[in-house]
Motif scaffolding. Structure first.
Motif, PDB file in Angstrom:
ATOM      1  N   PHE A 277       1.066  -1.230  -0.179  1.00 59.89           N
ATOM      2  CA  PHE A 277       0.052   0.031  -0.068  1.00 59.89           C
ATOM      3  C   PHE A 277       1.423   0.958  -0.595  1.00 59.89           C
ATOM      4  O   PHE A 277       0.491   2.386  -0.579  1.00 59.89           O
ATOM      5  N   ALA A 278       1.523   1.346   0.518  1.00 57.44           N
ATOM      6  CA  ALA A 278       3.235   2.325   0.679  1.00 57.44           C
ATOM      7  C   ALA A 278       3.436   2.753  -0.340  1.00 57.44           C
ATOM      8  O   ALA A 278       4.506   3.465  -1.026  1.00 57.44           O
ATOM      9  N   ASP A 279       3.278   2.099  -1.751  1.00 57.39           N
ATOM     10  CA  ASP A 279       4.638   2.268  -2.862  1.00 57.39           C
ATOM     11  C   ASP A 279       4.033   3.123  -3.661  1.00 57.39           C
ATOM     12  O   ASP A 279       2.221   2.696  -3.732  1.00 57.39           O
ATOM     13  N   GLU A 280       4.286   4.375  -4.382  1.00 53.61           N
ATOM     14  CA  GLU A 280       4.051   5.133  -5.314  1.00 53.61           C
ATOM     15  C   GLU A 280       3.145   4.909  -6.237  1.00 53.61           C
ATOM     16  O   GLU A 280       2.064   5.021  -6.933  1.00 53.61           O
ATOM     17  N   GLN A 281       3.850   3.555  -7.146  1.00 55.27           N
ATOM     18  CA  GLN A 281       3.695   3.690  -8.672  1.00 55.27           C
ATOM     19  C   GLN A 281       2.908   2.453  -8.472  1.00 55.27           C
ATOM     20  O   GLN A 281       2.857   1.309  -7.595  1.00 55.27           O
ATOM     21  N   VAL A 282       2.036   1.863  -9.565  1.00 54.26           N
ATOM     22  CA  VAL A 282       1.193   0.446  -9.660  1.00 54.26           C
ATOM     23  C   VAL A 282       2.084   0.221 -11.041  1.00 54.26           C
ATOM     24  O   VAL A 282       2.030   0.908 -11.909  1.00 54.26           O
ATOM     25  N   VAL A 356      -6.299  -6.095  -9.336  1.00 52.09           N
ATOM     26  CA  VAL A 356      -6.096  -5.090  -9.167  1.00 52.09           C
ATOM     27  C   VAL A 356      -6.346  -4.708 -11.605  1.00 52.09           C
ATOM     28  O   VAL A 356      -5.422  -5.369 -11.460  1.00 52.09           O
ATOM     29  N   LYS A 357      -7.146  -4.032 -11.751  1.00 52.52           N
ATOM     30  CA  LYS A 357      -6.754  -3.588 -13.460  1.00 52.52           C
ATOM     31  C   LYS A 357      -5.831  -2.805 -13.217  1.00 52.52           C
ATOM     32  O   LYS A 357      -5.473  -1.736 -12.438  1.00 52.52           O
ATOM     33  N   PHE A 358      -3.767  -3.454 -14.491  1.00 54.00           N
ATOM     34  CA  PHE A 358      -3.443  -2.561 -14.772  1.00 54.00           C
ATOM     35  C   PHE A 358      -3.524  -0.911 -14.601  1.00 54.00           C
ATOM     36  O   PHE A 358      -4.648  -1.005 -15.466  1.00 54.00           O
ATOM     37  N   SER A 359      -2.384  -0.347 -14.287  1.00 51.81           N
ATOM     38  CA  SER A 359      -2.914   1.054 -14.594  1.00 51.81           C
ATOM     39  C   SER A 359      -3.711   1.592 -13.486  1.00 51.81           C
ATOM     40  O   SER A 359      -3.900   2.573 -13.966  1.00 51.81           O
ATOM     41  N   TYR A 360      -4.415   0.934 -12.594  1.00 55.24           N
ATOM     42  CA  TYR A 360      -5.966   1.670 -11.851  1.00 55.24           C
ATOM     43  C   TYR A 360      -4.864   1.242 -10.592  1.00 55.24           C
ATOM     44  O   TYR A 360      -4.855  -0.014  -9.803  1.00 55.24           O
ATOM     45  N   ASP A 361      -5.038   3.032  -9.854  1.00 61.51           N
ATOM     46  CA  ASP A 361      -4.186   2.708  -8.426  1.00 61.51           C
ATOM     47  C   ASP A 361      -6.094   2.809  -7.735  1.00 61.51           C
ATOM     48  O   ASP A 361      -6.523   4.448  -7.879  1.00 61.51           O
ATOM     49  N   PRO A 362      -6.471   2.560  -7.089  1.00 66.18           N
ATOM     50  CA  PRO A 362      -7.604   2.719  -6.090  1.00 66.18           C
ATOM     51  C   PRO A 362      -7.431   3.968  -4.913  1.00 66.18           C
ATOM     52  O   PRO A 362      -8.402   3.835  -4.425  1.00 66.18           O
ATOM     53  N   ARG A 363      -6.169   3.749  -4.700  1.00 61.92           N
ATOM     54  CA  ARG A 363      -5.527   5.300  -3.972  1.00 61.92           C
ATOM     55  C   ARG A 363      -6.310   6.715  -3.531  1.00 61.92           C
ATOM     56  O   ARG A 363      -6.243   7.394  -3.493  1.00 61.92           O
ATOM     57  N   LYS A 364      -6.209   6.909  -5.420  1.00 63.40           N
ATOM     58  CA  LYS A 364      -6.115   8.305  -5.861  1.00 63.40           C
ATOM     59  C   LYS A 364      -8.029   7.855  -6.498  1.00 63.40           C
ATOM     60  O   LYS A 364      -8.189   8.999  -6.982  1.00 63.40           O
ATOM     61  N   ASP A 365      -8.450   7.060  -6.897  1.00 60.44           N
ATOM     62  CA  ASP A 365     -10.518   7.341  -6.894  1.00 60.44           C
ATOM     63  C   ASP A 365     -11.071   7.353  -6.023  1.00 60.44           C
ATOM     64  O   ASP A 365     -11.177   5.940  -5.318  1.00 60.44           O
TER      65      ASP A 365
END
Length: 548
Positions: A277-282, A356-365
């Motif tokens: 969860f702490a990683d910045e990039q997905v 989770v789908k590639f390139s989708y970041d749930p932490r920003k939506d």
């Protein structure tokens, strides 16, 4: 001429058979004793396998399998010596009586004084061997403790039922076992009773080697009833790996050639990409090893998977498999490559163990809050299932098709919770798959959101998320107990547990990376039991008031 020729031909083809001998009806039993037995030591051998009464009981016609067991004790009377097990098995052997008759032969022509003896052997069947005892098992490890140790004497006294020795045993003497018998002019340093003084490199001054050995206390380890449960040796058949080959490498500096064995068929990891969860990039694409194995998968199922992730960016494995037929779900599960080609996973956080789908970041939506996952343990409330035998007897060919359709329909909805039906044993649901009206109102409440995604509660405030978990837990466990929980019960539960919720939120410990499971969100067992007990008491009080 023809008659003579025919007669001679028939006489030459006559077959001679050995005379038939009737088998005696006397039945014998045999014991394959693993040792040398002479006529004088037969009583000793019988004593070592338990005595004549034990042998007769093992060879009984009506003896059970557990009773048809003999134990060979090479040290009878020693309870610390492990016996060798032997089994009584069926046999189809014959017992022969062989007799050797000796007669003298005249001395040799050279005038020897002693005449040679020549024998004449006769054999006859004495009886039938229908059972035999064999000692084919491996001998267990043998470890004999010191016979002079007080515990050894106590154990031997228990076998003899020596009341005087048992009553004279003193536990206080156990502390003074290691005492030197040799005279020592200087005090002996205090040693660990379980260590050899030689290992500690602490010499005892002015003492002989015998005194040093007597100053130590042996490891008072008494053998267990059994060392090894392995009774038959395994045929390991060690051989080189057929997929291995010799690889040579040359050191550029020294010119030394080194050879090693490598496996040409190394295991390739096809696991999905995972992040914390702490990683910045997905991740935006699958790992390299997964991309190389794309040619091994079915393009039809792969396109269907990608279409599902376009419809919904986050799935649990169960909810995703429920979108396919049973055969397709089995292919996806067995492929190991299909899922890693389409998604990545979180190792912790509110979306732990979800796809989770590639390139989708749930932490920003903020809309990804509906895909957060809740999981509750169900160790105290298992659902009893009928046995395999019962299910086999209940199955009939007439309604097998209908029953298969019902099972498939139940499987399709196993990831959905409506508060009225129970489709599985554990509570693991995404918020978007909860259709219970009360819970759905709490999940859709816009006042329950926070501005920044939290590592523990996701996009919900701690208080709102705890309330959702409390209601879901109560409704799920109520269904396990056999009755659906009403909304009034849940509202009453929230009111009574308001103080405990605030206390649990205030005393939350700091999370450690990789050491927590945010997807579960379950209370401690004692807290969960207290909540269920409180709800049960409230229902009982309400029912009592209604009767009044």
């Amino acid at each position: 001429m023809d008659t003579q020729h025919s007669a001679s031909s028939s006489s030459s083809s006559t077959t001679t058979y050995a005379p038939e001998q009737p088998l005696p009806q006397v039945s014998y039993y045999s014991i394959e004793y693993p040792g040398y037995v002479s006529p004088s030591s037969v009583p000793l051998a019988i004593r070592n396998i338990g005595g004549q009464a034990k042998v007769d009981h093992a060879f009984k016609r009506t003896a059970q399998r557990a009773d048809a067991l003999l134990e060979l004790s090479l040290r009878p009377g020693n309870p610390f010596a492990h016996p060798i097990p032997g089994d009584v098995v069926g046999a189809n052997n014959l017992l022969l009586r062989v007799v050797k008759r000796k007669k003298k032969r005249p001395a040799q022509m050279d005038g020897g004084e002693h005449a040679d003896l020549e024998g004449e052997y006769t054999a006859e069947v004495a009886g039938i061997l229908s059972k035999t005892a064999r000692f084919r098992s491996m001998v267990d490890f043998q470890y004999l403790p010191d016979a002079e140790d007080p515990i050894s004497k106590l154990r031997m006294a228990m076998d003899r039922m020596d009341v005087e020795a048992l009553s004279s045993y003193d536990m206080s003497k156990e502390a003074s076992l290691a005492q030197s018998s040799a005279p020592v002019t200087e005090p002996v340093p205090e040693l660990d009773r379980n260590l050899d003084p030689a290992l500690l490199d602490i010499p005892i001054p002015n003492a002989s080697r015998e005194a040093q050995l007597s100053a130590e206390s042996p490891l008072r380890l008494f053998p267990p009833p059994l060392f090894s449960r392995q009774t038959i040796p395994q045929g390991y058949n060690f051989k080189a790996n057929t997929a291995s080959m010799v690889s040579s490498t040359v050191d550029e500096e020294t010119g030394e050639e080194r050879k090693r064995m490598i496996n040409r068929m190394r295991w390739k990891g096809y696991g999905p990409a995972s992040i914390m969860f702490a990683d910045e990039q997905v991740p935006d694409c699958p790992p390299q090893a997964v991309q190389e194995g794309r040619s091994q998968v079915s393009e039809v199922i792969l396109e269907k998977l990608k279409a599902r992730f376009e419809e919904r960016p986050i799935w649990t494995r169960m909810s995703l498999f429920n979108q396919f037929s049973a055969a397709e779900a089995r292919d996806i599960l067995n492929s190991k490559i299909l899922l890693p080609l389409c998604c990545y996973v979180f190792q912790d956080g509110p979306w732990r163990d979800t796809l989770v789908k590639f390139s989708y970041d749930p932490r920003k939506d903020p809309n990804s809050r509906f895909f957060q996952r809740l999981y509750f343990r169900n160790a105290n409330h298992p659902i009893s299932r009928p046995s395999v035998t019962t299910r086999r007897h209940d199955r009939s060919a007439m309604n097998e098709t209908l029953r298969a359709q019902e099972r498939d329909h139940e499987r399709k909805n196993s990831h959905i919770f409506d508060g009225q039906t129970l489709t599985k044993e554990t509570a693991a649901f995404q918020l978007c798959d909860i259709t219970d009206p009360m819970l759905k109102t709490m999940i859709d409440d816009p006042d329950s959101l926070r501005d920044i995604c939290n590592e523990r509660d996701g996009w919900y405030t701690s208080h709102a998320f705890e309330q959702i978990k409390t209601v879901l837990r109560h409704k799920f466990f109520s269904l396990l107990e056999g009755h659906p929980a009403t909304d009034s019960e849940c509202w009453a539960l929230l009111e009574t547990s308001e103080g405990s919720l605030k206390t649990s939120i205030a005393h939350r410990s700091k999370l450690r990376a990789g050491k927590h499971n945010m997807a579960k969100g379950a209370l401690r067992p004692e807290d969960a039991a207290a909540v269920r007990l409180r709800a049960t008491l409230d229902r009982s009080m309400k029912s009592l008031q209604n009767h009044r």
